[in-house]
Every structure is written in structure tokens, then in C-alpha cells.
Design an enzyme around this catalytic site. Sequence first.
Site, PDB file in Angstrom:
ATOM      1  N   ASN A 194      33.435  37.898  33.664  1.00 38.36           N
ATOM      2  CA  ASN A 194      34.679  37.485  34.325  1.00 38.36           C
ATOM      3  C   ASN A 194      35.089  36.085  33.899  1.00 38.36           C
ATOM      4  OD1 ASN A 194      34.703  39.891  35.734  1.00 38.36           O
ATOM      5  ND2 ASN A 194      33.989  39.017  37.656  1.00 38.36           N
TER       6      ASN A 194
ATOM      7  N   HIS B 107      51.991  50.322  32.743  1.00 38.66           N
ATOM      8  CA  HIS B 107      50.742  50.255  33.497  1.00 38.66           C
ATOM      9  C   HIS B 107      50.606  51.418  34.478  1.00 38.66           C
ATOM     10  CE1 HIS B 107      47.836  48.142  36.344  1.00 38.66           C
ATOM     11  NE2 HIS B 107      47.249  48.020  35.171  1.00 38.66           N
TER      12      HIS B 107
ATOM     13  N   TYR C 118      34.639  52.048  39.138  1.00 38.41           N
ATOM     14  CA  TYR C 118      35.844  51.539  39.805  1.00 38.41           C
ATOM     15  C   TYR C 118      36.232  52.516  40.907  1.00 38.41           C
ATOM     16  CZ  TYR C 118      36.966  48.270  35.935  1.00 38.41           C
ATOM     17  OH  TYR C 118      36.956  47.262  35.011  1.00 38.41           O
TER      18      TYR C 118
ATOM     19  N   ARG D 275      40.992  42.119  46.566  1.00 36.77           N
ATOM     20  CA  ARG D 275      39.752  41.907  45.827  1.00 36.77           C
ATOM     21  C   ARG D 275      39.738  40.585  45.076  1.00 36.77           C
ATOM     22  NH1 ARG D 275      39.824  44.951  41.162  1.00 36.77           N
ATOM     23  NH2 ARG D 275      39.820  43.087  39.889  1.00 36.77           N
TER      24      ARG D 275
ATOM     25  N   HIS E 250      39.544  48.915  43.323  1.00 35.27           N
ATOM     26  CA  HIS E 250      40.674  48.897  42.392  1.00 35.27           C
ATOM     27  C   HIS E 250      41.958  49.558  42.900  1.00 35.27           C
ATOM     28  CE1 HIS E 250      42.657  49.707  38.373  1.00 35.27           C
ATOM     29  NE2 HIS E 250      42.269  48.460  38.220  1.00 35.27           N
TER      30      HIS E 250
END
Length: 700
Positions: free
Chosen positions: A45, A433, A466, A562, A590
Site C-alpha cells: 500500500n 470502471h 475482496y 474502508r 470493497h
Amino acid sequence: MSADKFYIEKELSWLSFNERVLQEAADKTVPLIERIRFLGIFSNNLDEFYKVRFSDVKRRILINREQGGNDISKHLLSKMQSKALKLNERFDELYNELIRDMARRHIFLVNESQLDEAQQKWIIKYFQKEVLPHITPLMLTDEIDVLQFLKDEYAYIAVELKQQEQAKYALLEIPTDHLPRFIMVPEQKGKRKKTIILLDNIIRFCLNDIFRGFFDYDELNGYAMKMTRDAEYDLRHEVEYSLLEQMSEGLSQRLTALPVRFVYERDMPEDMLKYLCYKLKISHYDSLIPGGRYHNFKDFIAFPNVGRDYLENKPLPPLACADFEGYANAFDAIRNQDILLHYPYHSFEHITELVRQASFDPKVVSIKINVYRVAKNSRLMNSLIDAVHNGKRVTVVVELQARFDEEANIEWSKLLTDAGVHVIFGVPGMKIHAKLLLITRREEQGFVRYAHIGTGNFHERTARIYTDFSLLTADQELAAEVRGVFSYIMNPFRPIKFRHLIVSPRNSRSQLYRLLDREIHNAQAGKKASITLKVNNLVDKGLISKLYAASSAGVKIRMIIRGMCSLVPGLEGISENIEIISIIDRFLEHPRVLVVHNDGDPQVFISSADWMERNIDNRIEVMSPVRDARIKQRIIDILSIQFTDTVKARRIDKEMSNNYVERGNRKKIRSQIAIYDYLKNVEKHTRKQKGQVEPNDNNQ
């Protein structure tokens, strides 16, 4: 917090999110190997943070410097660096603690100085046979532009060859593309202990074998280092170049982009550090971080288990969805009723099987899908190729600009095109997306469309880690609008209206404002009003302002965020009615979900879009109403379970303190495990109603 007290800078909020990841590595109730893997997740990350967020702020500083702007970005960069350094210090503490914990369990991660004689002999043989063929030193001289050759995010050993007062320098790439980072060292029979050594330390132990016979030196020393480049690239948007050509050029830019972070072993000699900074063109706006002997800790995500099950999470076998059972094919099941899948609790096999069936079903005439991220060896993508071979019309919208997946998507585009698939690269300047699949069948009553609307990618691997929703429906109104989204992608200038779907950038902002305004008006009229929101990131100032207005009007707002959250809860008279939690656990949360009370007739929506300006105004995203009452209640139940979490939920507050939700006298509830149990009972109940046998867990 920024000068504007109503918003937290998204970059600082992101670092606060990564601190929550680090909390998992610190949590002694988490199995030991999983704690080590959380260190890898934290590191991965942070790498992305420097490539994207840090780089963006640095660019703003340089633009301001050229145009005579203010120092706001400089001040922000300073705060980011300070927070990141503190997190790195905590990371080092945890790493050393976990090494000690492993040793207590007879698992030893050793360095080159801790090997016994038998291990040394084995290491030398392993190095000569497996490692040395992949090692070529890059000698640093004034003539060589090392920045051209150094790979982004690769771990290197910087070598100092000393002879009297003179020193030469070389770089060795640690060849993790060819070899595992973690090597199990054989032990004598009967010994309980397990010994693991990093590939880095094997190379350090054998440095002489690399340079001896080619260079004269009295002393040889190696120091770890890693460089992170700016991840952005510029597209020319020139008519004579296809998007595929522009993207290939853009990725080449990334390979030679300037560094934004240089991490080095803190024992590195000062002269050597200065020389490397000079060669790598490290500026004072870049992050220079002293560290330990090992970099690229993201590899620790794949830290091996040494055969002791209790050191890892207990497996949760993916559930088979009973709604598909008892039908001749998946289409009959979906036509009977809408189906909701919730990964990774449900198996993603249901989606790959749906596309496989569509690839040869004689009634299927066409398949349309949009792809953002997919697995390297994707069965789903191969089924699309099979569909073309079977005479189906297949259209795949590939998002070439999916960050860090660009190369994979370019390769899939070429494979699909060669197979005869109609490949579309979408709308110039606008990422696609959405997570859509549309299958059209010729049935007795005419053409019937089957749609998938999801919150996550069509990615077999990430669907195991996820959490995401997939809604499968034969609702012809929704399916027609999914078809409309594909038409919009192919011709964005053609007027098209969406009555049911909320589609960015066409109507997302106006429709979200409408939904929030209705709750505000209901609260002002003395009616019950509430908003429940779950997203990865909440940073859009327009939507945050609406949420503040709703809170001020008396609307009860609960959120699960999150990652980044710029909204400040608990401000007197502004956000007192807003409660925010964040859940970090074994699966990455997610889904994007919105539930509005709607005067007692709740509306539930699932979406591909986070509440960020880019997703609302500058991307193609799809938010869908959930119309099936049974599925609406299931989503509401799942969110309710998450709000009762007393183990993995943290409160989001203005100080970004990441305190765990207070348990008090309540029992321990770990929401991800509770959701698995809830869905397992749902499937069991469905089978009982249908008179079907419960499958064996091993086959789920």
C-alpha cells in the site's frame, strides 16, 4: 486537518487507513503468518501511496513554484512525510517483534551471519546453481545514466568495493522475477525447527563469488536499497495514434519516470548515499527514507507457511449459491428470480460458469462485458474467445488505463482481437470502471437479456480476497439500461436517458443529490430519515456538504469507509448525527452500497463508484437499484452485521486516532465471520425450501 476544518486531507486520511492495516499486524489474536502478511500488505500500500498520492502532491508543488503559488502543498507534503516516517518506525518495531515470535515457534528467518556450517555449504551450492545465472552487476560510473536502467519498485543491493581509500560502486538486482524471495533451508532429520532465508541474504553471503576474479578490492559490503518512480504518464491524445499505441508509450514513460522515494539501508556510508542520490537525481522534494536490511516488504504478502495450520486463518470454503440449483442452466435460474452473490463468501465460479455456458449455448446470440482488472490466466476471458469460435457476437470493453494493470490489459486486448472479439477501448479521457456483463438469448418470446451489475472486478483471484456484490438479473428494464450503458460507451455523444440506473458522468451527481435531499426534506418534515453508506473512499466535497446538511437536519447517518474519508464526524451542529466505522480484516472490504430510508420504503443501491469527484464526474460508473425485496433485505442484514462488529471495527474521528469500537458488555462479533455464517444459513434455508441436499463443505 486542513485550514478548512470541515475536511481532512485525503492523503493524510489514506495514511490513517494504512495505519489500520498495520494494526492487524500488531494484533496478537491474528495468526502469526497472517500478521507477517499484513506487513506485506502495508508495504505494498505504501509503495502505491508514493507512486500516486505523494507524486501528485510533489507535482502540485513544482507547478506552484513555476507559477508563484502558495505553500499549502509544501505543508501537506511535510505532514505526509512525517506521518509516513512514524508508520515506518512502527513497521520496523513490529517486524522485529514478529521475528522473535516466530523463533519462539521454532521458525527462524535467518541472515547470512546466522548459518551453521552445513547450511553455508547448502547456500553456496544453491547460489551457484540457481541464483548466479540471474545476477549481472551494474557498475556505477560517471558515464552511465543509472536512472535509465534501474527498475521501479525492485529491491537492489548496492555494493561497495573498497581498495585502500578508493571505492567503486555496483548495483545488484535481487532476481525475484525468477526465484522465490523466501528460501527454505534444509534441516537435519529429526529437528523441529524450520529455517527460512531471504534471497537477499543468499546474495550477500556470496558477494565474493560475484566479483572475485574481475575486480581488485580489499573489502566488500552490500546495502539494501529501493527506488519508487512517479506512476503518472501523459497521453498525447493525437488522432494518428491509437489509444493502444498511446498507452504503450505511456508505460514506457513510467519506466523512466523520476523517483519520488528512495529507501536505503541506514548503515549505508554517507559518501555512498550522496553518490546514489546524485546518480538518481533525488531532489529535496522526494522522500529519502532510512530503513533496515530488507526492502520490498510487499513480497511478505506471500510469506510461506511452514506446515503448521494454526499459524494461518482457518479456511472458509466458498459457498455454492442454492439459487442456481435445480435448473437446467444458469439462465433458467436467473430468469426465475434475481440472484445476489457476495464474494468471497460465495464462489466466483458461478460467474465463470455463466460465461462458459453462454459461450456454447445455441440460444445465446451476443455477449457484452466491460473489463477493468482480470486474472492473468482468466477462464472467463478464455470463455469469451470460445464464444467467438462458436459464432457468438462478443464485445469486450477493455479499460487500458486501469492503474498498474495496463500491461496485462494491453496483452488481453491483443489476444481477444486476434481471436475475433470486438474490442473497444472506451471513451477518450474517461476511465470505464463499471462492472457490467450483458448476455442476449433468442428465446420463444423473442430476445431476452441477462445482466450482471457488480461492485468488483471480473477477477478470479481477487474475488477470493475482496468482498464484493454481483447482482444477476433478467429484469428487462434494468437489462435494457445496461445495454444503454454499452451504447453510451461506444457513442458518448448520443443522447441517452437512464430512468433506473444511475450512471456517471451522466446523472450520478444529480441523482445522489436528489436521494440525499429527499432524506433532508423528510427529516425537516418530522419524518424518520436515515442514510447508510458503504464505500472505499469518501472525499467528494459536494457530497460531503450534502451529508453535513443531512446531519444538521436530523438525518441519522451511518457509514462504513474502508479507506480515505475527508468528512469529519462529530462536529457540533454539523456532523453530530454521523457515525463512521472502518473494518480491516482477512478480506478487503470493497462493495459500494447506499441505503436510504425513503419514508419507510427503503431503497437499496449497489455501485461500482466511490464517492470521489473522479468517479462521480469523470468516469463511467454504474449504480443500480436492488428491486428484489428478498435481496434488499439481505444487503441490509449484511450491513447491520457490520455495524455490530466489536472485533475489527474502528471508529473514524477527526483526530484519525483509529480507536477500536468499544465492546463494553457486548459479545465479540467479528463481522466477516458472522456474514459467512449468515449466508451459510441463507443457503441452507433455500435448499430446505427447495427440498435439496446440502452439499459437502469440501465441494463448495
